[in-house]
Design an enzyme around this catalytic site. Structure first.
Site, PDB file in Angstrom:
ATOM      1  CG  ASP A   9      43.031  36.056 -33.720  1.00 36.37           C
ATOM      2  OD1 ASP A   9      42.632  35.027 -33.359  1.00 36.37           O
ATOM      3  OD2 ASP A   9      42.557  37.194 -33.044  1.00 36.37           O
ATOM      4  CD  GLU A  74      44.091  31.462 -32.664  1.00 33.43           C
ATOM      5  OE1 GLU A  74      45.150  32.142 -32.302  1.00 33.43           O
ATOM      6  OE2 GLU A  74      43.212  31.808 -32.009  1.00 33.43           O
ATOM      7  CG  ASP A 146      41.429  41.132 -32.232  1.00 35.23           C
ATOM      8  OD1 ASP A 146      41.252  40.072 -31.832  1.00 35.23           O
ATOM      9  OD2 ASP A 146      40.606  42.122 -31.588  1.00 35.23           O
TER      10      ASP A 146
END
Length: 164
Positions: A9, A74, A146
């Site tokens: 991420d 992502e 996160d």
């Protein structure tokens, strides 16, 4: 087939990571955390080039430590602030280069697809993602936000690969 999936991420201040092992339909938690790129306290900021190097080096260390077979990250979404979107794109690029240097195939997933795969709805909030990651991986406690997002990316990749 057994896979070790490193999910990322990306962020220009905090980059989350999550590592899972997939053996058929079974997913096992191997590790997660954050590469923190901003100094806490004080007003001194770390230059962007230094933060990008920290992301690259941090992801490289994770690859050496966990020896993943798969790398999932992502995708960038269009933020309201173009400067933030550019920095996020650069952070993603640093992580992707680390994967490419180590010969890993890179798969990218939209945030909505990740949330859909983990929570069942593309509009899920961070707390819902954290809760479902905890349930899916049978974790003893809620992962940091996160890290949970990175684990969700890895879970999404595992689900996507099982279809083939």
């Amino acid at each position: 087939m057994q896979r070790i999936i490193l999910g990322i991420d990306p962020g220009s201040r905090v980059t989350g990571y999550g590592v899972i092992e997939q053996h058929g339909a079974r997913l096992t938690y191997l590790g997660s955390g954050c590469i923190k790129l901003a100094r806490t306290g004080g007003t001194t900021t770390i230059p962007l080039a230094t933060r990008l190097k920290m992301i690259h080096d941090g992801v490289s260390e994770l690859i050496q430590q966990f020896q993943p077979t798969d790398f999932a990250i992502e995708q960038v979404f269009m933020a309201r602030n173009p400067d933030s979107a550019l920095k996020l794109g650069q952070a993603r690029g640093a992580a992707i280069v680390a994967a490419a240097v180590h010969g890993l195939p890179v798969e990218e997933y939209a945030a909505r697809a990740v949330k859909q795969a983990v929570v069942g709805t593309g509009g899920a909030d961070k707390e819902q993602v954290q809760h479902m990651v905890k349930q899916i991986l049978k974790l003893p406690r809620m992962p940091q936000a996160d890290a949970a997002d990175a684990l969700a990316v890895a879970i999404c990749h595992a689900h996507n690969q099982r279809r083939w």
